[in-house]
Write a protein that holds these residues in place. Sequence first.
Motif, short mmCIF file in Angstrom:
data_model
loop_
_atom_site.label_atom_id
_atom_site.label_comp_id
_atom_site.label_asym_id
_atom_site.label_seq_id
_atom_site.Cartn_x
_atom_site.Cartn_y
_atom_site.Cartn_z
N ASP A 110 3.70 7.37 2.18
CA ASP A 110 2.23 7.80 2.96
C ASP A 110 2.11 7.18 4.38
O ASP A 110 1.24 7.82 4.91
CB ASP A 110 1.10 7.71 2.15
CG ASP A 110 0.89 6.09 1.77
OD1 ASP A 110 1.93 5.34 1.65
OD2 ASP A 110 -0.28 5.85 1.58
N GLU B 58 6.51 0.23 -2.06
CA GLU B 58 6.67 1.38 -3.05
C GLU B 58 8.08 1.23 -3.71
O GLU B 58 8.08 1.95 -4.72
CB GLU B 58 6.75 2.66 -1.64
CG GLU B 58 7.17 3.90 -2.70
CD GLU B 58 6.08 4.54 -3.41
OE1 GLU B 58 6.30 5.18 -4.21
OE2 GLU B 58 4.98 3.93 -3.29
N MET C 93 -1.86 6.29 -5.59
CA MET C 93 -0.62 7.01 -5.57
C MET C 93 0.14 7.61 -7.02
O MET C 93 1.20 7.84 -6.78
CB MET C 93 0.48 5.92 -4.92
CG MET C 93 0.22 5.57 -3.39
SD MET C 93 0.01 7.05 -2.41
CE MET C 93 -1.62 7.62 -2.31
#
Length: 341
Positions: free
Chosen positions: A180, A207, A142
Amino acid sequence: MLINNDEYFSVLDDIKTRIKTTQHRAVLGANKELMDLYWNIGQIIIANTKYGAKFLDNLSKDIMLEFPEIKGFSVTNLKYMRKFAETYPDFQKGQRGVDLLPWRNNITLISKIKDESERQWYIAQNIENGWNNTILTHQIEMKLYDRQAIADKATNFDIRLPSPFSELAEETLKNPYVFDFVEKRKGIIEREIERELVANIAKTIMEFGTGFAFVGNQYHIEVSGKDYYIDLLFYNTKLRCYVIIELKNTEFKPEFAGKLNFYLSAIDDMLKHETDNPSIGIMLCKTRDRLTAEYALKDIHKPIGVSEYKLSDFVPAELIDTLPSAEDIEKRINMGLDVPV
């Protein structure tokens, strides 16, 4: 070049001795001992690369014959040990940190990251946050380093928060945040994104970063008899403060900062304990112009950061060109042909 038996068995005996010594000093799985062992074996392999490919095959078989109860000496793993020693030539002279990470994490780092500065950043983050290999791999894929360490950030944390609290707050901000697990689709609104973030709260918190505890979504506050609802409210145990997340499925507008500032004032008054640090606001928008955000935050007295967020694509970008267009589908239907998929 062929290795003669005396030379080969000398190398083999050296490695056997190191393994036995390590076993006596600590359990083989003790991480620092294991990393020292693997680095030393890697150095030995580097010093004997002249003997060709069969050298590692023979070495692997003979080590496993001598130590059948121990795993980790396959040809592949011996190659990783060599790469480990090549990547960290000064390992025994103070180039540490990697000895605190599990071997699988080290394999991921030396395999996926070539830049030394970036690798050292991930090492530090891994140690601080205690990532397992799955999380480390996800963060690398990521591009967390690009989004957090060198991201183009817009905050007023440096002037609204004391050091080192301001630096810690900056570390929570990424640009963009990547959700995502939220499907990108036409017409999706903030409430739908919020609902999926809550449904996948474990991934959402991953995240955002470590230390986040979920308090609630559409968190209700009442001010002067009127009801207001905060999109997402967290408490961060590292920062020791409340963190408000507001979502806007549009570009950033200056008036968004005013509303978030209002929420922060209310939370500081209603929930903040006297031992807590000032609450922090993060505005997540579909797009964000940095200069506009900086002007909007310049005279805001509460600590706020503005960032973008990305949703996953319903159709992977690499497949878009392979799909038939609407015109192609119509033509084939009119011709009575099957539409390729």
